[in-house]
Design a protein around this motif. Sequence first.
Motif, PDB file in Angstrom:
ATOM      1  N   ILE A  42     -10.101 -13.351  12.200  1.00 31.03           N
ATOM      2  CA  ILE A  42      -8.668 -13.605  12.058  1.00 31.03           C
ATOM      3  C   ILE A  42      -7.847 -12.325  12.203  1.00 31.03           C
ATOM      4  N   GLU A  43      -8.477 -11.168  12.012  1.00 34.47           N
ATOM      5  CA  GLU A  43      -7.754  -9.896  12.138  1.00 34.47           C
ATOM      6  C   GLU A  43      -7.219  -9.697  13.550  1.00 34.47           C
ATOM      7  N   ARG A  44      -7.831 -10.323  14.542  1.00 33.50           N
ATOM      8  CA  ARG A  44      -7.311 -10.204  15.911  1.00 33.50           C
ATOM      9  C   ARG A  44      -5.861 -10.665  15.985  1.00 33.50           C
ATOM     10  N   ARG A  45      -5.525 -11.708  15.214  1.00 34.87           N
ATOM     11  CA  ARG A  45      -4.162 -12.234  15.246  1.00 34.87           C
ATOM     12  C   ARG A  45      -3.322 -11.718  14.085  1.00 34.87           C
ATOM     13  N   ALA A  46      -3.928 -11.628  12.894  1.00 33.50           N
ATOM     14  CA  ALA A  46      -3.147 -11.252  11.709  1.00 33.50           C
ATOM     15  C   ALA A  46      -2.812  -9.765  11.665  1.00 33.50           C
ATOM     16  N   ARG A  47      -3.762  -8.906  12.094  1.00 30.77           N
ATOM     17  CA  ARG A  47      -3.555  -7.454  12.195  1.00 30.77           C
ATOM     18  C   ARG A  47      -3.151  -6.817  10.847  1.00 30.77           C
ATOM     19  N   ILE A  48      -3.648  -7.382   9.766  1.00 37.03           N
ATOM     20  CA  ILE A  48      -3.339  -6.815   8.446  1.00 37.03           C
ATOM     21  C   ILE A  48      -4.055  -5.490   8.259  1.00 37.03           C
ATOM     22  N   THR A  49      -5.326  -5.445   8.628  1.00 36.00           N
ATOM     23  CA  THR A  49      -6.085  -4.196   8.478  1.00 36.00           C
ATOM     24  C   THR A  49      -5.452  -3.082   9.301  1.00 36.00           C
ATOM     25  N   ARG A  50      -5.063  -3.386  10.514  1.00 33.14           N
ATOM     26  CA  ARG A  50      -4.425  -2.350  11.332  1.00 33.14           C
ATOM     27  C   ARG A  50      -3.143  -1.845  10.673  1.00 33.14           C
ATOM     28  N   SER A  51      -2.376  -2.728  10.071  1.00 32.67           N
ATOM     29  CA  SER A  51      -1.151  -2.283   9.403  1.00 32.67           C
ATOM     30  C   SER A  51      -1.456  -1.342   8.244  1.00 32.67           C
ATOM     31  N   LEU A  52      -2.572  -1.567   7.552  1.00 29.28           N
ATOM     32  CA  LEU A  52      -2.968  -0.671   6.464  1.00 29.28           C
ATOM     33  C   LEU A  52      -3.406   0.690   7.012  1.00 29.28           C
ATOM     34  N   LEU A  53      -4.140   0.671   8.128  1.00 32.23           N
ATOM     35  CA  LEU A  53      -4.551   1.932   8.751  1.00 32.23           C
ATOM     36  C   LEU A  53      -3.331   2.734   9.199  1.00 32.23           C
ATOM     37  N   GLU A  54      -2.298   2.059   9.651  1.00 33.70           N
ATOM     38  CA  GLU A  54      -1.078   2.762  10.054  1.00 33.70           C
ATOM     39  C   GLU A  54      -0.465   3.508   8.877  1.00 33.70           C
ATOM     40  N   VAL A  55      -0.572   2.931   7.687  1.00 37.11           N
ATOM     41  CA  VAL A  55      -0.083   3.613   6.481  1.00 37.11           C
ATOM     42  C   VAL A  55      -0.921   4.852   6.202  1.00 37.11           C
ATOM     43  N   PHE A  56      -2.242   4.701   6.211  1.00 42.87           N
ATOM     44  CA  PHE A  56      -3.109   5.853   5.933  1.00 42.87           C
ATOM     45  C   PHE A  56      -2.946   6.952   6.976  1.00 42.87           C
ATOM     46  N   ALA A  57      -2.633   6.576   8.206  1.00 42.18           N
ATOM     47  CA  ALA A  57      -2.470   7.575   9.268  1.00 42.18           C
ATOM     48  C   ALA A  57      -1.254   8.467   9.032  1.00 42.18           C
ATOM     49  N   ARG A  58      -0.374   8.052   8.148  1.00 44.91           N
ATOM     50  CA  ARG A  58       0.807   8.860   7.815  1.00 44.91           C
ATOM     51  C   ARG A  58       0.592   9.714   6.575  1.00 44.91           C
ATOM     52  N   HIS A  59      -0.579   9.604   5.952  1.00 43.49           N
ATOM     53  CA  HIS A  59      -0.861  10.349   4.723  1.00 43.49           C
ATOM     54  C   HIS A  59      -2.011  11.319   4.950  1.00 43.49           C
ATOM     55  N   SER A  60      -2.164  12.255   4.039  1.00 39.74           N
ATOM     56  CA  SER A  60      -3.203  13.278   4.167  1.00 39.74           C
ATOM     57  C   SER A  60      -3.934  13.466   2.848  1.00 39.74           C
ATOM     58  N   GLY A  61      -5.187  13.910   2.952  1.00 41.62           N
ATOM     59  CA  GLY A  61      -5.935  14.352   1.790  1.00 41.62           C
ATOM     60  C   GLY A  61      -6.756  13.305   1.079  1.00 41.62           C
ATOM     61  N   TYR A  62      -6.786  12.089   1.573  1.00 44.74           N
ATOM     62  CA  TYR A  62      -7.530  11.027   0.893  1.00 44.74           C
ATOM     63  C   TYR A  62      -8.992  11.004   1.339  1.00 44.74           C
ATOM     64  N   ASN A  63      -9.849  10.500   0.465  1.00 43.84           N
ATOM     65  CA  ASN A  63     -11.252  10.214   0.786  1.00 43.84           C
ATOM     66  C   ASN A  63     -11.354   8.711   1.021  1.00 43.84           C
ATOM     67  N   ILE A  64     -11.574   8.316   2.255  1.00 46.68           N
ATOM     68  CA  ILE A  64     -11.508   6.905   2.628  1.00 46.68           C
ATOM     69  C   ILE A  64     -12.846   6.464   3.204  1.00 46.68           C
ATOM     70  N   LEU A 118       0.831  -1.204   0.000  1.00 47.06           N
ATOM     71  CA  LEU A 118       0.000   0.000   0.000  1.00 47.06           C
ATOM     72  C   LEU A 118       0.864   1.252   0.000  1.00 47.06           C
ATOM     73  N   GLU A 119       1.903   1.272   0.790  1.00 43.29           N
ATOM     74  CA  GLU A 119       2.797   2.435   0.837  1.00 43.29           C
ATOM     75  C   GLU A 119       3.372   2.732  -0.538  1.00 43.29           C
ATOM     76  N   GLN A 120       3.756   1.697  -1.269  1.00 41.32           N
ATOM     77  CA  GLN A 120       4.305   1.905  -2.606  1.00 41.32           C
ATOM     78  C   GLN A 120       3.229   2.382  -3.582  1.00 41.32           C
ATOM     79  N   GLU A 121       2.036   1.793  -3.482  1.00 40.75           N
ATOM     80  CA  GLU A 121       0.983   2.113  -4.440  1.00 40.75           C
ATOM     81  C   GLU A 121       0.424   3.519  -4.240  1.00 40.75           C
ATOM     82  N   LEU A 122       0.378   3.990  -3.001  1.00 45.62           N
ATOM     83  CA  LEU A 122      -0.155   5.334  -2.762  1.00 45.62           C
ATOM     84  C   LEU A 122       0.698   6.398  -3.433  1.00 45.62           C
ATOM     85  N   ARG A 123       1.940   6.098  -3.700  1.00 50.28           N
ATOM     86  CA  ARG A 123       2.800   7.063  -4.395  1.00 50.28           C
ATOM     87  C   ARG A 123       2.332   7.309  -5.820  1.00 50.28           C
TER      88      ARG A 123
END
Length: 386
Positions: A151-173, A126-131
């Motif tokens: 499964i997200e309780r253990r895998a935490r993939i969604t949270r990792s994606l939110l961490e990426v968006f939290a570092r960016h600005s201006g998106y409609n999500i 996601l970090e690469q694609e947002l560029r």
Amino acid sequence: MAKTTLTAESLFPILNQDQSPQLPVGIARMAFESTHTDDGHLIEFRTLKVRSVLSRIASKRITWMAWGINPYRGCEFACRYCYARYTHEFMAPGQNQPPQPGQPDFRDPNTFERLIFLKQNAAWLLEQELRRHHPTDHIAIGTATDPWQPIERRARITRSLLEVFARHSGYNIGIVTKSRLVLRDTDLLQEINRRNRLTVHITITTPDAALARLLEPRAPRPDLRFDTVRRLRQAGITTGILCSPLLPGITDTEEAIDRMARHSAEANASFFAANPLFLKPCSRPTYLSFVQEHFPHLVPDYHRRFDRADFAPKSYTQHLSHLVAVARERHGLNRRWREDYDDLVSPTEPSPGPVPEDPRPPDPEIHAARKPPRNISSPQQQSLFA
């Protein structure tokens, strides 16, 4: 010394490819190469090496989204009406390819809820694609599978994606989920909301817990989802309710829709939206089996509606649209949405112009032809139905 005999076939395997089993290609090959990572109740989890986490949304019914993200392929919630079951079919071998040994039947609709794929390196991708994407593009998380399934309780993939968006600005999500687990990530949602335009959609088909358990066997109870809306609103996040789909003869009455709108208002929802059931071939057997078991008197009506069509007729959708609009107005939900939008604009800033398109979508259908977005002057002018 042992004698070694080399042939053209052993030196150049490509010359012998007609005698070798042909491997699948594309997403089918990714599924073939996936590895076991975990187990749940009657569920297997596998890792999936993907090249991208952003998918282009092409839909006649959803014009506000440009890109979608599904951290998982397959969904544990096992909703009987789920339209996304067909997505596992893409991982089946081609028509001219033999079944791979030990592989499941990807054309069985039940495989969608029994074999879940976890997308590897999702946050890095996601970090690469947002560029390469303009921030004005609308991005939806959870267009086909729930991003906060158990499964997200253990895998935490969604949270990792939110961490990426939290570092960016201006998106409609936009986010679509049935899960109470979204509350775990309130801290990240608040940061994303501060830097971007965020809307959370909580799907609740009925306030009746017994009916919900039959329809969505592994999803949280309706009362927990209403409470999730209330808590996200308290955290300052625009959060509304999708009463989707409306089920003919079960949840599509005026009384049922009004009841859902009342519960939505009591939960302080930012908006309330609904759309009618549609049945793709992949979801038809599963859903009609549910009707046959629990509402047998409705079986003839469902055959009349869906034996020759996937979508409800225009007259029916217009009727439901009217019922939803009346219920929203009665419980002040149209006003609630306008007030939420005004809160997003600082009185010291210049007006951004026309109100942006209402982010309350019907269920996304990701592989239809896409129309360009429409501009509207007020949320209530937006039809809930395409």
